[in-house]
Write a protein that holds these residues in place. Structure first.
Motif, PDB file in Angstrom:
ATOM      1  N   ALA B  14       0.832  -1.201   0.000  1.00  0.00           N
ATOM      2  CA  ALA B  14       0.000   0.000   0.000  1.00  0.00           C
ATOM      3  C   ALA B  14       0.867   1.251   0.000  1.00  0.00           C
ATOM      4  O   ALA B  14       0.623   2.199  -0.751  1.00  0.00           O
ATOM      5  CB  ALA B  14      -0.937  -0.011   1.211  1.00  0.00           C
ATOM      6  N   LEU B  18       1.198   4.404  -2.721  1.00  0.00           N
ATOM      7  CA  LEU B  18       1.023   5.816  -2.368  1.00  0.00           C
ATOM      8  C   LEU B  18       2.260   6.610  -2.767  1.00  0.00           C
ATOM      9  O   LEU B  18       2.157   7.721  -3.286  1.00  0.00           O
ATOM     10  CB  LEU B  18       0.776   5.967  -0.859  1.00  0.00           C
ATOM     11  N   GLY B  23      -3.691   6.462  -5.674  1.00  0.00           N
ATOM     12  CA  GLY B  23      -4.683   6.899  -4.709  1.00  0.00           C
ATOM     13  C   GLY B  23      -4.932   5.858  -3.633  1.00  0.00           C
ATOM     14  O   GLY B  23      -4.403   4.752  -3.689  1.00  0.00           O
ATOM     15  N   ALA B  24      -5.772   6.247  -2.659  1.00  0.00           N
ATOM     16  CA  ALA B  24      -6.072   5.343  -1.552  1.00  0.00           C
ATOM     17  C   ALA B  24      -6.774   4.078  -2.055  1.00  0.00           C
ATOM     18  O   ALA B  24      -6.518   2.971  -1.577  1.00  0.00           O
ATOM     19  CB  ALA B  24      -6.946   6.045  -0.515  1.00  0.00           C
ATOM     20  N   ALA B  27      -4.288   1.691  -3.504  1.00  0.00           N
ATOM     21  CA  ALA B  27      -3.429   1.159  -2.453  1.00  0.00           C
ATOM     22  C   ALA B  27      -4.157   0.074  -1.655  1.00  0.00           C
ATOM     23  O   ALA B  27      -3.598  -0.987  -1.370  1.00  0.00           O
ATOM     24  CB  ALA B  27      -2.975   2.284  -1.517  1.00  0.00           C
ATOM     25  N   VAL B  28      -5.432   0.338  -1.332  1.00  0.00           N
ATOM     26  CA  VAL B  28      -6.198  -0.643  -0.558  1.00  0.00           C
ATOM     27  C   VAL B  28      -6.452  -1.900  -1.394  1.00  0.00           C
ATOM     28  O   VAL B  28      -6.347  -3.020  -0.903  1.00  0.00           O
ATOM     29  CB  VAL B  28      -7.540  -0.042  -0.066  1.00  0.00           C
ATOM     30  N   ALA B  31      -3.369  -3.953  -1.477  1.00  0.00           N
ATOM     31  CA  ALA B  31      -3.142  -4.582  -0.176  1.00  0.00           C
ATOM     32  C   ALA B  31      -4.096  -5.757   0.019  1.00  0.00           C
ATOM     33  O   ALA B  31      -3.711  -6.802   0.545  1.00  0.00           O
ATOM     34  CB  ALA B  31      -3.320  -3.561   0.947  1.00  0.00           C
TER      35      ALA B  31
END
Lengths: 101, 191
Positions: B14, B18, B23-24, B27-28, B31
């Motif tokens: 993640a 970044l 973006g988030a 990344a999520v 992960a």
């Protein structure tokens, strides 16, 4: 919320859900033979892939680098001595030494 | 992050996304992909946990690579106490290590220079060696390695390892299942 905070919260939720799903869905039941048979082989498959990608891949490239040598020596050490502490120390030392050259 | 996610490779995945400007959401997602290996892992452990659904779900949070591999008895069952104990130790050192790194990390200098990045693969190598008792396991490890390395140039980080887990489907062959059944019978119906 900042991007960093959103990522952390998102990761926490997703990870918790994944880890909880297995035991709840299957807990307490006898596993079918085919499932056990696959699961036994999951850890050699995943561990081998983790070792290979961490030691040999840099981003999306395959590369022989200092850490490749370090991990190879670490592997030799644990194979000969069986000590995981010695293996990890050797891997880090050799990698650092190769980088210092 | 270490305190509430507790899954190193996913955390690193993640963060690297970044750092690349992702973006988030991306990344999520990455992960989650990285962590999806916990699904079969925690499912495998499930029957070895005692307690009701909620307690088992909580214990499932303790599943991480090393405690999972350490507590595996090699016959598809797991030592519950060893797993929880190993994870407790790992959790304390992981969180305190993160705190030390955040506070004094700069004083250490470049972790790459100390060869610290070689520690994880070396540790996994040690665990792997334990798993290679049978010829089938060695074959699967080789296959998993091949799949992972072949995919590295074409897929985002995390995907090669995930796809490599397909090598375990070798366990579906009739010979592999027969071996499991034989071993279970020899040990007198484990649990």
């Amino acid at each position: 919320m900042s991007t960093g905070a959103m990522t952390i919260v998102g990761c926490a939720l997703v990870t918790a859900a994944i880890k909880a799903a297995g035991p709840v869905a299957l807990g307490g039941r006898e596993l079918p033979t085919w499932f056990t048979s696959v699961v036994i082989l999951l850890s050699p498959a995943l561990l081998a892939a983790l070792v290979a990608t961490q030691a040999l891949a840099e981003g999306d490239q395959l590369a022989l680098e200092a850490d490749t040598g370090g991990v190879a020596v670490g592997g030799l050490v644990i194979w000969r001595s069986g000590s995981i502490v010695a293996c990890v120390l050797a891997a880090a030392t050799v990698t650092a030494a190769l980088r210092a050259l | 992050m270490s305190a509430i996610v507790f899954a190193g490779s996913a955390q690193f995945t993640a963060i690297s996304i970044l750092a690349q400007g992702g973006g988030a959401g991306a990344a999520v997602a990455a992960a989650a992909l990285m962590n999806s290996r916990f699904l079969p892992m925690s499912a495998a452990v499930g029957p070895s946990f005692s307690g009701g659904p909620i307690r088992r779900a909580l214990k499932g949070q303790a599943v991480v690579d090393h405690s999972w591999a350490l507590s595996s008895r090699g016959d598809g069952t797991f030592d519950e106490h060893l797993l929880l104990g190993a994870s407790a130790i790992a959790y304390v050192t992981w969180v305190s290590g993160t705190a030390v790194g955040a506070l004094w990390g700069d004083a250490l200098g470049d972790p790459d220079k100390l060869g610290l990045d070689a520690i994880f693969p070396a540790f996994f190598f040690g665990l792997l060696l334990n798993e290679l008792r049978s010829r089938r396991a060695r074959g699967v490890a080789a296959l998993g390695t091949g799949i992972a390395l072949a995919l590295v140039p074409f897929t985002p980080a995390g995907v090669p390892v995930l796809v490599a887990s397909l090598a375990a489907l070798v366990g579906l062959t009739r010979r592999a299942r027969a071996d499991v059944r034989e071993r279970q019978e020899a040990e007198g119906e484990p649990r």
